[in-house]
Write a protein that holds these residues in place. Structure first.
Motif, mmCIF file in Angstrom:
data_model
loop_
_atom_site.group_PDB
_atom_site.id
_atom_site.type_symbol
_atom_site.label_atom_id
_atom_site.label_comp_id
_atom_site.label_asym_id
_atom_site.label_seq_id
_atom_site.Cartn_x
_atom_site.Cartn_y
_atom_site.Cartn_z
ATOM 1 N N SER A 113 14.815 10.972 -0.453
ATOM 2 C CA SER A 113 15.267 10.611 -1.806
ATOM 3 C C SER A 113 14.956 9.152 -2.093
ATOM 4 C CB SER A 113 16.771 10.849 -1.947
ATOM 5 O OG SER A 113 17.495 9.975 -1.097
ATOM 6 N N ARG A 114 14.852 8.821 -3.426
ATOM 7 C CA ARG A 114 14.581 7.440 -3.824
ATOM 8 C C ARG A 114 15.766 6.557 -3.476
ATOM 9 N NH1 ARG A 114 15.831 4.093 -7.656
ATOM 10 N NH2 ARG A 114 17.062 5.605 -8.779
ATOM 11 N N GLN A 115 16.995 7.116 -3.535
ATOM 12 C CA GLN A 115 18.197 6.338 -3.231
ATOM 13 C C GLN A 115 18.182 5.846 -1.788
ATOM 14 O OE1 GLN A 115 18.152 9.207 -4.761
ATOM 15 N NE2 GLN A 115 18.980 8.773 -6.830
ATOM 16 N N ALA A 116 17.643 6.677 -0.870
ATOM 17 C CA ALA A 116 17.563 6.276 0.535
ATOM 18 C C ALA A 116 16.642 5.069 0.684
ATOM 19 C CB ALA A 116 17.070 7.427 1.383
ATOM 20 N N VAL A 117 15.530 5.092 -0.052
ATOM 21 C CA VAL A 117 14.599 3.967 -0.002
ATOM 22 C C VAL A 117 15.267 2.699 -0.532
ATOM 23 C CG1 VAL A 117 12.413 3.066 -0.881
ATOM 24 C CG2 VAL A 117 12.571 5.458 -0.182
ATOM 25 N N GLU A 149 15.891 -0.917 1.444
ATOM 26 C CA GLU A 149 15.383 -2.194 0.964
ATOM 27 C C GLU A 149 16.522 -3.168 0.648
ATOM 28 O OE1 GLU A 149 12.749 -1.366 -2.257
ATOM 29 O OE2 GLU A 149 11.160 -0.568 -0.956
ATOM 30 N N ASN A 150 17.702 -2.648 0.197
ATOM 31 C CA ASN A 150 18.853 -3.518 -0.097
ATOM 32 C C ASN A 150 19.604 -3.934 1.167
ATOM 33 O OD1 ASN A 150 18.339 -3.405 -2.813
ATOM 34 N ND2 ASN A 150 19.655 -1.605 -3.160
ATOM 35 N N GLY A 151 19.304 -3.250 2.279
ATOM 36 C CA GLY A 151 19.952 -3.566 3.533
ATOM 37 C C GLY A 151 21.287 -2.899 3.720
ATOM 38 N N THR A 177 14.339 -5.518 8.206
ATOM 39 C CA THR A 177 13.555 -4.285 8.091
ATOM 40 C C THR A 177 13.409 -3.873 6.645
ATOM 41 O OG1 THR A 177 14.266 -3.545 10.272
ATOM 42 C CG2 THR A 177 13.442 -1.864 8.765
ATOM 43 N N GLY A 178 14.496 -3.982 5.856
ATOM 44 C CA GLY A 178 14.414 -3.616 4.450
ATOM 45 C C GLY A 178 13.427 -4.464 3.690
ATOM 46 N N GLU A 179 13.429 -5.793 3.991
ATOM 47 C CA GLU A 179 12.477 -6.676 3.324
ATOM 48 C C GLU A 179 11.031 -6.332 3.702
ATOM 49 O OE1 GLU A 179 13.954 -10.387 4.691
ATOM 50 O OE2 GLU A 179 15.336 -10.685 2.999
ATOM 51 N N LYS A 180 10.810 -5.984 4.998
ATOM 52 C CA LYS A 180 9.452 -5.598 5.436
ATOM 53 C C LYS A 180 8.980 -4.340 4.728
ATOM 54 C CE LYS A 180 10.081 -7.551 10.044
ATOM 55 N NZ LYS A 180 10.167 -7.232 11.472
ATOM 56 N N SER A 214 5.574 2.744 -5.921
ATOM 57 C CA SER A 214 6.948 2.609 -6.439
ATOM 58 C C SER A 214 7.905 3.220 -5.412
ATOM 59 C CB SER A 214 7.071 3.309 -7.778
ATOM 60 O OG SER A 214 6.869 4.701 -7.617
ATOM 61 N N GLN A 215 9.221 2.951 -5.589
ATOM 62 C CA GLN A 215 10.187 3.558 -4.672
ATOM 63 C C GLN A 215 10.120 5.066 -4.735
ATOM 64 O OE1 GLN A 215 14.075 1.907 -5.568
ATOM 65 N NE2 GLN A 215 13.751 0.096 -4.261
ATOM 66 N N GLU A 216 9.908 5.600 -5.932
ATOM 67 C CA GLU A 216 9.864 7.053 -6.116
ATOM 68 C C GLU A 216 8.640 7.642 -5.431
ATOM 69 O OE1 GLU A 216 10.138 10.392 -9.672
ATOM 70 O OE2 GLU A 216 10.194 8.245 -10.150
ATOM 71 N N ALA A 217 7.474 6.965 -5.618
ATOM 72 C CA ALA A 217 6.249 7.451 -4.987
ATOM 73 C C ALA A 217 6.335 7.363 -3.470
ATOM 74 C CB ALA A 217 5.046 6.652 -5.492
ATOM 75 N N PHE A 218 6.962 6.273 -3.017
ATOM 76 C CA PHE A 218 7.100 6.083 -1.578
ATOM 77 C C PHE A 218 8.032 7.138 -0.976
ATOM 78 C CE2 PHE A 218 9.190 3.496 1.937
ATOM 79 C CZ PHE A 218 8.182 3.759 2.844
#
Length: 380
Positions: A28-32, A36-38, A3-6, A17-21
Motif C-alpha cells: 500500500s502507498r500508506q506503508a511507503v 519515508e516518515n520514519g 532508512t526512510g530518507e534513503k 511516485s509513492q503510489e507507483a513505487f
C-alpha cells in the motif's frame, strides 16, 4: 541518513511516485509513506524487494550514504558496459559488411580476369589459324644473294585427310642453265623423302610431287644435271601442307528457354537454342550439317542445322585464286558461331521421364568426311 530518507532519495532519483513505487512492491502507498516518515520500518522481505528495485544491496539501505553512492556507481558502470557492448556489436556488424563487400569485389575481379583470359585464348586460337593458312600461300621468295637460283615458290594443290597426304607444286628459277639442263626437286622431311622430275618452261623449273605424307615441314632441295654433272643446292622450306586444310568444331553451348526440356513417357517437349563455334578454310569447309537428338544414347530425331546449311562456305574462283597470293582472312571469316533453334514435341518409345537428352552435330566436308561433336555447355 535514515532508512526512510534513503528510500525517499532512491525513489525520487528513479522518478517514481509513492503510489507507483508501492505498486512495484505490491504494497500500500500508506506503508511507503510510513517508511519515508520514519514511523515504520520495512520488513526484511520488503528490504530485499526495495534493494532489488533500485539495484542496491540491502546493507546499503541500512548503512551510510557512502555505500549507497558506491552501489549507484556500480549500476552506472553496468549501464556503461551495456552501452559499450552495443557499440561493439554495431562495429562488428560494420566490419562484417566491409569484409563481405571486399570479397564480392575480389570475386568480380576474378571473373573479369577469367573472361579476359578466355578472350585472349580465343584470339590466340584465331591468330594460329590465320598463321597456318598464310603458311600455305603460294608466294615467290626472292633470294638475290643465293648463288644457285633467283627465286622459288610452292603451292599445296590438294590434301587428303584420310591418308594425310598432299600434292605439292614447287617452282624455282636457277641463275645458270641451258636448254639441255635437266632438274629434279626433292622434299626432305624428318621421316620421309619425296622427289619428282622438274620441267622447264621459260626458264622456270616446276615439279608436282604427289602422295606427300605430311609432317612438320620439308626442306626443298634442287638438283641440276648438265653434261653428266649434277649440282645440288638447298632452295627453301615447305611448311606442313595440311595446315591449309582446317575444319574444326570448337566450343558449344545449349541455351534452354522457358519450357526448356520437359520429359514424359514416350514424349519430349524441347525448346532450346544450340550454339557451335566453327573454324574452316577455303580448301576445307562443310557441305552438309545435321543435328541429332538422343535419349539415353538412342537417336530419337534429326534435322538440318539450318544456319550452317545457309552459309555458302565454298569460295568463288576469284577468291580461290586471290587466296594463293593474299591472306585468306581477307576473303572469308575463318571463325564464327552458328546457332540453331529447336522448338518441337518429339514422340518416341525410347523417351522416359528421367531420360538423358543430348544433341549431336554431324558435319560432312567437301571431301565427304564426317565430323561428330556432342553439343554441350563447354563455352563458359
Amino acid at each position: 541518513m535514515t532508512t526512510g530518507e534513503k528510500i525517499t532519495k532512491l525513489r525520487k532519483e528513479s522518478g517514481l511516485s509513492q503510489e507507483a513505487f508501492s505498486e512495484k512492491l505490491n504494497i500500500s502507498r500508506q506503508a511507503v509513506s510510513k517508511w519515508e516518515n520514519g514511523t515504520a520500518q520495512p520488513s526484511n522481505e520488503n528490504l530485499n524487494r526495495i534493494a532489488k528495485c533500485f539495484g542496491v544491496t540491502v546493507s546499503s539501505l541500512l548503512d551510510g550514504e557512502e555505500i549507497i553512492t558506491q552501489c549507484l556507481d556500480s549500476k552506472n558502470s553496468e549501464e556503461r558496459t551495456k552501452k559499450n557492448f552495443s557499440w561493439n556489436k554495431i562495429i562488428s556488424i560494420l566490419l562484417v559488411l566491409v569484409i563481405a563487400f571486399q570479397l564480392s569485389l575480389i570475386l568480380r575481379l576474378k571473373n573479369v580476369i577469367n573472361n579476359q583470359t578466355i578472350r585472349m585464348d580465343n584470339l590466340q586460337h584465331q591468330i594460329d589459324v590465320l598463321s597456318s593458312r598464310i603458311n600455305n600461300i603460294y608466294m615467290p621468295t626472292i633470294s638475290p644473294s643465293n648463288e644457285d637460283f633467283l627465286e622459288y615458290a610452292y603451292e599445296v594443290l590438294g590434301y587428303n585427310r584420310k591418308t594425310n597426304t598432299a600434292e605439292v607444286k614447287v617452282s624455282f628459277v636457277p641463275k645458270k642453265y641451258n636448254e639441255k639442263t635437266k632438274s629434279e626437286i626433292v622434299l626432305k622431311g624428318e621421316k620421309n623423302e619425296f622427289s619428282s622430275t622438274a620441267e622447264m618452261v621459260n626458264g622456270t623449273f616446276t615439279a608436282v610431287l604427289s602422295d606427300v605424307v605430311c609432317e612438320s615441314g620439308f626442306s626443298i632441295l634442287g638438283y641440276l644435271i648438265e653434261d653428266g654433272n649434277t649440282r645440288s643446292f638447298s632452295i627453301g622450306w615447305v611448311e606442313n601442307p595440311s595446315t591449309g586444310y582446317i575444319l574444326d568444331i570448337g566450343s558449344t553451348n545449349v541455351k534452354q528457354y522457358s519450357k526448356g526440356i520437359r520429359l514424359y513417357n514416350e514424349k519430349a517437349n524441347i525448346n532450346v537454342e544450340l550454339g557451335v563455334e566453327l573454324t574452316w578454310s577455303p580448301h576445307l569447309y562443310p557441305e552438309k550439317a545435321i543435328v541429332q537428338v538422343l535419349s539415353d544414347g538412342v537417336v530419337i530425331d534429326e534435322m538440318p542445322y539450318e544456319s550452317l546449311m545457309k552459309e555458302d562456305f565454298k569460295p568463288s574462283e576469284t577468291e580461290s585464286s586471290v587466296a594463293l597470293a593474299e591472306s585468306a582472312g581477307d576473303i572469308i571469316s575463318s571463325n564464327a558461331y552458328f546457332y540453331h533453334y529447336i522448338e518441337k514435341i518429339i514422340k518416341n518409345k525410347a523417351i522416359k521421364s528421367n531420360s538423358n537428352i543430348e544433341f549431336k552435330l554431324i558435319l560432312t566436308d567437301n571431301f565427304g568426311e564426317e565430323y561428330e561433336q556432342f553439343i554441350n555447355d563447354t563455352n563458359l
